[in-house]
Design a protein around this motif. Structure first.
Motif, PDB file in Angstrom:
ATOM      1  N   VAL A  76      -0.563  -3.595  -1.671  1.00 21.86           N
ATOM      2  CA  VAL A  76      -0.547  -1.972  -1.946  1.00 21.86           C
ATOM      3  C   VAL A  76      -2.124  -2.599  -2.416  1.00 21.86           C
ATOM      4  O   VAL A  76      -2.637  -1.422  -2.350  1.00 21.86           O
ATOM      5  CB  VAL A  76       0.093  -2.238  -2.638  1.00 21.86           C
ATOM      6  CG1 VAL A  76       0.186  -0.418  -3.039  1.00 21.86           C
ATOM      7  CG2 VAL A  76       2.014  -1.836  -1.778  1.00 21.86           C
ATOM      8  N   TYR A 113       1.185   3.622   4.678  1.00 24.08           N
ATOM      9  CA  TYR A 113       2.344   3.567   3.816  1.00 24.08           C
ATOM     10  C   TYR A 113       2.605   2.308   3.842  1.00 24.08           C
ATOM     11  O   TYR A 113       2.873   1.692   4.895  1.00 24.08           O
ATOM     12  CB  TYR A 113       3.112   5.227   4.255  1.00 24.08           C
ATOM     13  CG  TYR A 113       3.743   4.708   5.394  1.00 24.08           C
ATOM     14  CD1 TYR A 113       3.312   5.812   6.349  1.00 24.08           C
ATOM     15  CD2 TYR A 113       5.076   4.734   5.112  1.00 24.08           C
ATOM     16  CE1 TYR A 113       3.933   5.790   7.268  1.00 24.08           C
ATOM     17  CE2 TYR A 113       5.829   4.702   6.283  1.00 24.08           C
ATOM     18  CZ  TYR A 113       5.103   4.952   7.456  1.00 24.08           C
ATOM     19  OH  TYR A 113       6.159   5.045   8.500  1.00 24.08           O
ATOM     20  N   CYS A 119       2.566  -6.268  -3.615  1.00 17.13           N
ATOM     21  CA  CYS A 119       1.688  -5.940  -4.210  1.00 17.13           C
ATOM     22  C   CYS A 119       0.298  -6.005  -4.014  1.00 17.13           C
ATOM     23  O   CYS A 119      -0.882  -5.604  -3.530  1.00 17.13           O
ATOM     24  CB  CYS A 119       2.280  -6.295  -5.628  1.00 17.13           C
ATOM     25  SG  CYS A 119       3.708  -5.860  -6.394  1.00 17.13           S
ATOM     26  N   ILE A 172       5.714   3.774   0.350  1.00 18.32           N
ATOM     27  CA  ILE A 172       4.785   4.011  -0.585  1.00 18.32           C
ATOM     28  C   ILE A 172       3.634   4.264   0.134  1.00 18.32           C
ATOM     29  O   ILE A 172       3.186   4.011   1.240  1.00 18.32           O
ATOM     30  CB  ILE A 172       3.626   2.540  -1.561  1.00 18.32           C
ATOM     31  CG1 ILE A 172       5.138   1.705  -1.826  1.00 18.32           C
ATOM     32  CG2 ILE A 172       2.883   2.659  -2.385  1.00 18.32           C
ATOM     33  CD1 ILE A 172       5.245   0.190  -1.851  1.00 18.32           C
ATOM     34  N   PRO A 215       8.735  -0.109  -9.102  1.00 19.02           N
ATOM     35  CA  PRO A 215       7.424   0.082  -7.752  1.00 19.02           C
ATOM     36  C   PRO A 215       7.068   1.048  -8.329  1.00 19.02           C
ATOM     37  O   PRO A 215       5.538   1.298  -8.421  1.00 19.02           O
ATOM     38  CB  PRO A 215       8.185   0.427  -6.635  1.00 19.02           C
ATOM     39  CG  PRO A 215       9.198   0.679  -6.525  1.00 19.02           C
ATOM     40  CD  PRO A 215       9.817  -0.492  -7.622  1.00 19.02           C
ATOM     41  N   ILE A 216       8.131   2.291  -8.750  1.00 20.60           N
ATOM     42  CA  ILE A 216       6.901   3.169  -8.969  1.00 20.60           C
ATOM     43  C   ILE A 216       6.266   3.072 -10.600  1.00 20.60           C
ATOM     44  O   ILE A 216       4.749   3.282 -10.813  1.00 20.60           O
ATOM     45  CB  ILE A 216       8.475   4.257 -10.119  1.00 20.60           C
ATOM     46  CG1 ILE A 216       9.213   5.074  -8.759  1.00 20.60           C
ATOM     47  CG2 ILE A 216       7.517   5.898 -10.509  1.00 20.60           C
ATOM     48  CD1 ILE A 216       9.873   5.417  -9.140  1.00 20.60           C
ATOM     49  N   ALA A 230       5.762  10.131  -8.372  1.00 24.56           N
ATOM     50  CA  ALA A 230       7.576   9.527  -7.633  1.00 24.56           C
ATOM     51  C   ALA A 230       8.446  10.258  -8.266  1.00 24.56           C
ATOM     52  O   ALA A 230       8.864  10.534  -8.641  1.00 24.56           O
ATOM     53  CB  ALA A 230       7.087   8.668  -8.566  1.00 24.56           C
ATOM     54  N   VAL A 245      -2.643   5.254  -4.106  1.00 23.60           N
ATOM     55  CA  VAL A 245      -1.312   5.348  -4.253  1.00 23.60           C
ATOM     56  C   VAL A 245      -1.173   6.942  -3.964  1.00 23.60           C
ATOM     57  O   VAL A 245      -1.665   7.041  -5.747  1.00 23.60           O
ATOM     58  CB  VAL A 245      -0.495   4.306  -4.885  1.00 23.60           C
ATOM     59  CG1 VAL A 245       1.344   4.551  -4.846  1.00 23.60           C
ATOM     60  CG2 VAL A 245      -0.966   2.886  -3.396  1.00 23.60           C
ATOM     61  N   VAL A 287       5.221   7.599  -4.505  1.00 19.82           N
ATOM     62  CA  VAL A 287       6.701   6.501  -4.207  1.00 19.82           C
ATOM     63  C   VAL A 287       7.843   6.708  -4.552  1.00 19.82           C
ATOM     64  O   VAL A 287       8.233   7.491  -4.906  1.00 19.82           O
ATOM     65  CB  VAL A 287       6.538   4.845  -5.878  1.00 19.82           C
ATOM     66  CG1 VAL A 287       7.289   3.793  -5.423  1.00 19.82           C
ATOM     67  CG2 VAL A 287       5.101   4.644  -5.430  1.00 19.82           C
ATOM     68  N   PHE A 298       2.981   0.511  -9.514  1.00 20.65           N
ATOM     69  CA  PHE A 298       1.995   1.818  -8.045  1.00 20.65           C
ATOM     70  C   PHE A 298       1.905   2.581  -8.891  1.00 20.65           C
ATOM     71  O   PHE A 298       0.307   3.111  -8.694  1.00 20.65           O
ATOM     72  CB  PHE A 298       2.603   1.213  -6.978  1.00 20.65           C
ATOM     73  CG  PHE A 298       2.539   0.037  -6.284  1.00 20.65           C
ATOM     74  CD1 PHE A 298       1.797  -0.593  -6.766  1.00 20.65           C
ATOM     75  CD2 PHE A 298       4.197   0.070  -5.773  1.00 20.65           C
ATOM     76  CE1 PHE A 298       2.139  -1.945  -5.697  1.00 20.65           C
ATOM     77  CE2 PHE A 298       4.795  -1.388  -5.177  1.00 20.65           C
ATOM     78  CZ  PHE A 298       3.653  -1.834  -5.357  1.00 20.65           C
TER      79      PHE A 298
END
Ligand code: CTP
Length: 445
Positions: free
Chosen positions: A263, A368, A260, A362, A308-309, A346, A271, A274, A312
């Protein structure tokens, strides 16, 4: 000039630390003290350091014993420091006897007798009474959970609840807990916090009753299958100043935390996409494959992929569409959820009857992140760019089952009175329940 070096966390500075530093100083002419960072402590499994690094450094400064204070932040640093600073003597307390003999080729190693009856751990326990934890449910995850909790000080499993008497008694005997199987309220009376690992459909009622009883709650994922219910539970927790946390363990493990940070530092740019996948082939007769209402790929593993979706891409998706491969009973063997965002997209892939590569990608405007299977036990990931020769590699230790990190964060939140965390808080948890609700709405059971 004889140079001496010693290391430690020096949390809640105490007499034992002072006596150690005094004797370390007397071993030579110049004393260097290495103080560990929070992150390094977490990596080496010390999960509950109370004070920030600067406070711990300040406390050592105040003793006037250290000629120099340095920061220790990675494994292998001790060898580097010995060479870098021209160290003659390395010393630590006798609780470490033998552990640093491997440095003997480089300098003298001295273990100083540890001061009796005092430690940071003891002081932390005085500061915060031990959190008594009750476990609801006795399945696989509950077993792993109780075993992992033993690695976190300040919180102790005390009792277990399962309406099936026999399961409750067997589990209680295995871990030395008190067994409850009839009155949930009596079970709640005995604890400060509960961990709920019951079948999914009972999460709501157990959580609600615990909160109304004034107990903090750590509940397995998915917390609930309805946005409204999730909002109601978080509202109840907020009103009563109780911690409610969804047990999405990946969110709390150090590797994912590092991912995290990477990113969010902007190295991959903005971003835009994902893709997260989690599949596990489960036996044909298993609950995951036979429960037409609550089983299936998405309810089992969709919480993992949505972490993660939602983290981010955010919780404000414009739309989400599901495509599933169903068995004869309507249980999804494999589900793809496609999210549409204002500026991006995503995909979540989850399955109990279809196997795919469990990776996380990502994608950003500059590069990425690639975390290969099992990305949810994040130990290693890469940042890649247009130039295929340029790869940044990150390796982060991960201990045991990884559940200890969420337990530790749960305990810290309770002790500090912090109702939300920046890792997977109410907003993300409510959004997750909302997606689950849309998915469940497509089922005709
Ligand atoms: N130390 C000591 N006597 C004590 C406690 C610590 O001599 N009663 C020494 C340790 O052996 C180490 C240094 O002080 O060389 C820093 O230890 P640290 O791990 O920071 O302190 P602890 O009190 O042992 O911390 P914890 O309870 O968190 O393990």
């Amino acid at each position: 000039m004889k140079k001496v070096i010693t290391y430690g966390s020096f949390d809640l500075f105490h007499e034992g630390h002072y006596r150690l530093l005094k004797r370390a100083k007397e071993l030579g002419d110049y004393l260097i003290v290495g103080v560990t960072t929070e992150q390094y402590d977490r990596l080496r499994g010390k999960l509950n350091v109370e004070e920030p690094l600067l406070t711990r450094v300040e406390n050592i400064k105040k003793t006037g014993l250290a000629d120099e204070i340095i920061i220790e932040d990675h494994p292998g640093q001790k060898e580097e420091d010995i060479v870098k600073y021209g160290i003659d003597i390395f010393t630590v307390g006798s609780d470490w006897t033998g552990a640093f003999d491997y440095l003997k080729g480089k300098c003298q190693v001295v273990y100083l007798e540890r001061t009796k009856d005092i430690s940071s751990t003891m002081l932390r326990e005085k500061l915060h009474p031990i959190i008594r934890l009750g476990v609801v449910g006795t399945g696989r995850i509950a077993n792993r959970f109780v075993a992992e909790t033993k690695f976190v000080s300040g919180i102790e499993s005390k009792s277990v609840y399962n309406p099936h008497k026999e399961s409750s008694v067997v589990f209680a005997e295995r871990y030395g807990l008190n067994a409850y199987y009839e009155e949930y309220e009596r079970f709640l009376d005995e604890v400060d916090a509960v961990y709920i690992a019951s079948p999914h459909e009972f999460h709501y009622s157990y959580t609600k009753a615990a909160l109304l009883h004034g107990r903090h709650v750590l509940c397995e994922k998915p917390l609930v299958f309805s946005k409204r219910q999730a909002e109601e539970l978080y509202e109840t927790a907020r009103e009563r100043r109780l911690v409610l946390m969804e047990a999405l363990k990946t969110a709390y493990c150090p590797g994912f935390e590092k991912l995290c940070q990477v990113v969010e530092s902007g190295v991959i740019g903005e971003v835009c996409d994902v893709e997260a996948c989690f599949t596990r082939l489960t036996a044909a007769g298993s609950r995951e494959r036979t429960d037409a209402k609550y089983g299936g790929g998405f309810t089992e593993f969709g919480s993992h992929t949505m972490l993660p979706i939602l983290r981010f891409m955010g919780t404000d998706y414009k739309d989400v569409q599901f495509q599933s491969i169903l068995d004869e009973q309507g249980v999804d063997l494999y589900t793809k959820a496609n999210f549409v965002y204002e500026r991006g997209m995503a995909t979540s892939k989850s399955g109990v009857g279809v196997k795919s590569e469990g990776q996380l990608v990502i994608a950003g405007t500059k590069g990425y992140v690639l975390a290969r299977s099992p990305w949810w036990l994040t130990k290693y990931f890469e940042v890649r760019y247009e130039d295929p020769a340029k790869i940044d590699r990150y390796e982060v230790p991960f201990y045991g089952d990884g559940l200890r990190y969420e337990v530790k964060d749960f305990a810290v939140q309770i002790n500090k009175g912090e109702l939300d965390n920046g890792k997977f808080g109410a907003k993300e948890s409510i959004a997750l329940a909302g997606v689950m609700e849309r998915f469940m709405g497509l089922r005709d059971v």
